[in-house]
Design an enzyme around this catalytic site. Structure first.
Site, PDB file in Angstrom:
ATOM      1  N   HIS A  82      11.004  39.365 115.808  1.00  0.00           N
ATOM      2  CA  HIS A  82      10.149  40.316 115.128  1.00  0.00           C
ATOM      3  C   HIS A  82       9.081  39.854 114.268  1.00  0.00           C
ATOM      4  O   HIS A  82       9.306  39.069 113.372  1.00  0.00           O
ATOM      5  CB  HIS A  82      11.257  41.230 114.515  1.00  0.00           C
ATOM      6  CG  HIS A  82      10.248  42.330 113.828  1.00  0.00           C
ATOM      7  ND1 HIS A  82       9.862  43.447 114.382  1.00  0.00           N
ATOM      8  CD2 HIS A  82       9.970  42.699 112.498  1.00  0.00           C
ATOM      9  CE1 HIS A  82       9.178  44.403 113.488  1.00  0.00           C
ATOM     10  NE2 HIS A  82       9.233  43.712 112.417  1.00  0.00           N
ATOM     11  N   ASP A 161      14.744  56.025 110.118  1.00  0.00           N
ATOM     12  CA  ASP A 161      13.380  55.448 109.506  1.00  0.00           C
ATOM     13  C   ASP A 161      12.437  55.919 110.070  1.00  0.00           C
ATOM     14  O   ASP A 161      11.324  55.915 109.275  1.00  0.00           O
ATOM     15  CB  ASP A 161      13.331  53.868 110.284  1.00  0.00           C
ATOM     16  CG  ASP A 161      12.395  53.159 109.972  1.00  0.00           C
ATOM     17  OD1 ASP A 161      12.313  52.544 108.608  1.00  0.00           O
ATOM     18  OD2 ASP A 161      11.382  52.781 110.634  1.00  0.00           O
ATOM     19  N   ARG A 168       6.966  57.517 103.352  1.00  0.00           N
ATOM     20  CA  ARG A 168       6.635  56.407 102.752  1.00  0.00           C
ATOM     21  C   ARG A 168       5.320  56.152 102.771  1.00  0.00           C
ATOM     22  O   ARG A 168       4.359  55.931 101.535  1.00  0.00           O
ATOM     23  CB  ARG A 168       7.497  55.057 102.910  1.00  0.00           C
ATOM     24  CG  ARG A 168       8.711  55.149 102.328  1.00  0.00           C
ATOM     25  CD  ARG A 168       9.568  53.896 103.007  1.00  0.00           C
ATOM     26  NE  ARG A 168       9.050  52.695 102.786  1.00  0.00           N
ATOM     27  CZ  ARG A 168       9.054  51.591 103.721  1.00  0.00           C
ATOM     28  NH1 ARG A 168       9.455  51.930 104.950  1.00  0.00           N
ATOM     29  NH2 ARG A 168       8.535  50.735 103.461  1.00  0.00           N
ATOM     30  N   SER A 183      14.015  48.996 106.756  1.00  0.00           N
ATOM     31  CA  SER A 183      13.341  49.528 107.610  1.00  0.00           C
ATOM     32  C   SER A 183      13.346  48.654 108.909  1.00  0.00           C
ATOM     33  O   SER A 183      13.665  49.051 109.986  1.00  0.00           O
ATOM     34  CB  SER A 183      11.982  50.103 106.882  1.00  0.00           C
ATOM     35  OG  SER A 183      11.079  50.449 108.204  1.00  0.00           O
ATOM     36  N   LYS A 187      16.267  48.705 112.480  1.00  0.00           N
ATOM     37  CA  LYS A 187      15.564  48.687 113.803  1.00  0.00           C
ATOM     38  C   LYS A 187      16.024  47.521 114.557  1.00  0.00           C
ATOM     39  O   LYS A 187      16.322  47.797 115.957  1.00  0.00           O
ATOM     40  CB  LYS A 187      14.007  48.863 113.873  1.00  0.00           C
ATOM     41  CG  LYS A 187      13.408  50.357 113.428  1.00  0.00           C
ATOM     42  CD  LYS A 187      12.007  50.459 113.510  1.00  0.00           C
ATOM     43  CE  LYS A 187      11.761  49.663 112.332  1.00  0.00           C
ATOM     44  NZ  LYS A 187      10.352  50.246 111.629  1.00  0.00           N
TER      45      LYS A 187
HETATM   46  N1  URA Z   1       7.506  47.507 109.381  1.00  0.00           N
HETATM   47  C1  URA Z   1       8.526  48.213 109.288  1.00  0.00           C
HETATM   48  O1  URA Z   1       9.155  48.453 110.428  1.00  0.00           O
HETATM   49  N2  URA Z   1       8.748  48.868 108.312  1.00  0.00           N
HETATM   50  C2  URA Z   1       8.180  48.697 107.146  1.00  0.00           C
HETATM   51  O2  URA Z   1       8.630  49.342 106.119  1.00  0.00           O
HETATM   52  C3  URA Z   1       7.233  47.864 106.994  1.00  0.00           C
HETATM   53  C4  URA Z   1       6.945  47.170 108.311  1.00  0.00           C
END
Ligand code: URA
Length: 435
Positions: A82, A161, A168, A183, A187
């Site tokens: 990622h 999220d 946010r 966050s 995932k």
């Molecule tokens: N990428 C994400 O998935 N979440 C965040 O809070 C910032 C970048």
């Protein structure tokens, strides 16, 4: 339990326990806790921070707010990678086939472009016919058959999220390291792979502008992964200039094809080899970085990584004629050179400005509902450390917009290149590895 008491507790700098965090996340996901209370909680977290234990508990609650994929029926070690988001970052398109050609199982759920940064799904969709919406059972079949699939996240993955991220975004609470770490990691953990490699981009084109912040975020995400029993490692990589030469969806796919054919730019390849070597160690396919790198170099040289990319495109319905003959990708109507105004060395190519310019040329979204012009973007002719002569081309803008619509973009792109009289060394792309 009352949400207001938890907000006050965090506002006063105290730690929340596992049950309290679960109460917030479950209540918010189900719609029982309103946006205004979650927003106050995010602001309290932004100011007061969270302990490692709190972040692990927050991540765990978020993971279990929705579906958690079970990839155990897949053969081999399931690996994932990622990137926190950069400009010109097409690494997954190259790295995935490379590690899969070495025997790793690359089952990746990717995202779309955000602001000035591009997303792997949008890039892949520039290949005519290709779909990233693969049903769960088909995703598993494809990975079992060819060892690689890159698909979009389903709606049911980490619903907490989805709500929190949108909240946010509009309440000034994005820039909180505990909230970013939970966050991203929720995932990745819900996607069910055995290992996670994080590429934390650092610099003006990235989310994390400062190396110390990036290091803190990377270390925290690695800890969360370990605490929740996943082999997690991270690299910090330079995003003070775009990665490689191409920025924009089809342009980046073409560069990825070149890279898989052994002709990738050196910074992009260095990042792919470093990340790839770490992934092969995580997958127990090698026990030292040097041998792992040799294996990766071999799958580029012998064409097996490229063959796997072709197989993936075919399995996902894409027209492989475009991969075999990238000249088939339709070019934008206007290709405009941007020229240097003096002699010297390229000192900086502001990745944020270049990413924004590419987006405005049509290559990204300024609103969620915008459609992307797959042909739009920028191709660099110079990188940091290169010598340049006055009037030489710095980069080419690719756009279907009319010339009088993009006058300001040309000026901004020219300004993004800082030219110095003094020698400028080539920057390192890998800044640190965190294990
Ligand atoms: N990428 C994400 O998935 N979440 C965040 O809070 C910032 C970048």
């Amino acid at each position: 339990m009352r949400m207001v008491d938890l907000i006050i507790k965090k506002r006063n700098g105290k730690s929340l326990n596992k049950e309290e965090i679960a109460f917030w996340i479950n209540g918010y996901t189900r719609g029982e806790i309103p946006d205004y209370q979650s927003s106050a909680m995010c602001m309290a977290i932004l100011f007061k921070g969270m302990s490692e234990e709190e972040v692990v508990n927050l991540t765990d609650s978020m993971v279990h707010s929705g579906e958690v994929l079970d990839l155990s029926i897949l053969k081999g070690v399931k690996v994932d990678k990622h990137s926190t988001g950069g400009v010109g970052d097409k690494t997954s398109l190259i790295l995935g086939p490379m590690v899969a050609a070495c025997g790793a199982t690359f089952a990746k759920l990717s995202g779309r472009g955000l602001s000035h940064t591009g997303g792997t799904l949008d890039k892949l969709e520039s290949i005519p016919g290709l779909t990233v919406e693969i049903e769960g059972h088909r995703f598993i079949e494809q990975v079992n058959e060819i060892g690689i699939a890159i698909a979009g996240q389903t709606q049911s993955l980490v619903p907490a999220d989805k709500k929190l991220y949108a909240l946010r975004d509009v309440t000034g609470t994005v820039e909180s390291i505990p909230l970013i770490a939970s966050s991203i990691m929720s995932k990745k953990l819900a996607a069910g792979t055995d290992t996670i490699l994080l590429d934390v981009n650092v610099g003006n084109g990235a989310f994390m502008k400062d190396i110390n912040e990036a290091r803190t975020l990377a270390k925290l995400m690695v800890k969360i992964g370990h605490n929740l029993s996943r082999d997690t490692r991270a690299v910090l990589s330079n995003m003070n200039e775009p990665l490689g030469l191409a920025i924009g969806n089809a342009l980046e796919v073409k560069e990825a094809i070149e890279a898989l054919r052994g002709k990738g730019p050196s910074d992009l390849m260095e990042l792919c080899y470093t990340c790839g070597s770490l992934i092969l160690l995580q997958a127990h396919l090698d026990d030292n970085l040097e041998d792992a790198r040799k294996k990766l170099e071999k799958v580029i040289e012998d064409g097996s990584a490229f063959s796997l990319f072709i197989k993936m495109v075919e399995a996902q319905g894409g027209d492989i004629d475009y991969i075999l003959n990238p000249n088939k990708f339709v070019l934008a109507k206007n290709i405009i050179p941007v020229k240097a105004q003096k002699d010297g060395y390229i000192k900086e190519i502001n990745a944020l400005e270049i990413g924004l310019a590419s987006m405005l040329l049509g290559g990204g979204r300024t609103k969620i509902e915008d459609t992307i012009d797959m042909a739009a973007g920028i191709v660099l002719n110079k990188k940091v450390g290169d010598i340049v002569k006055e009037n030489e081309t710095l980069c080419y803008l690719h756009t279907n917009k009319k010339l009088d619509e993009i006058k300001q973009i040309i000026i901004d792109v020219q300004k993004a290149f800082v030219i110095s009289k003094d020698f400028v060394p080539k920057p390192k792309v890998i800044l640190e590895v965190i294990e």
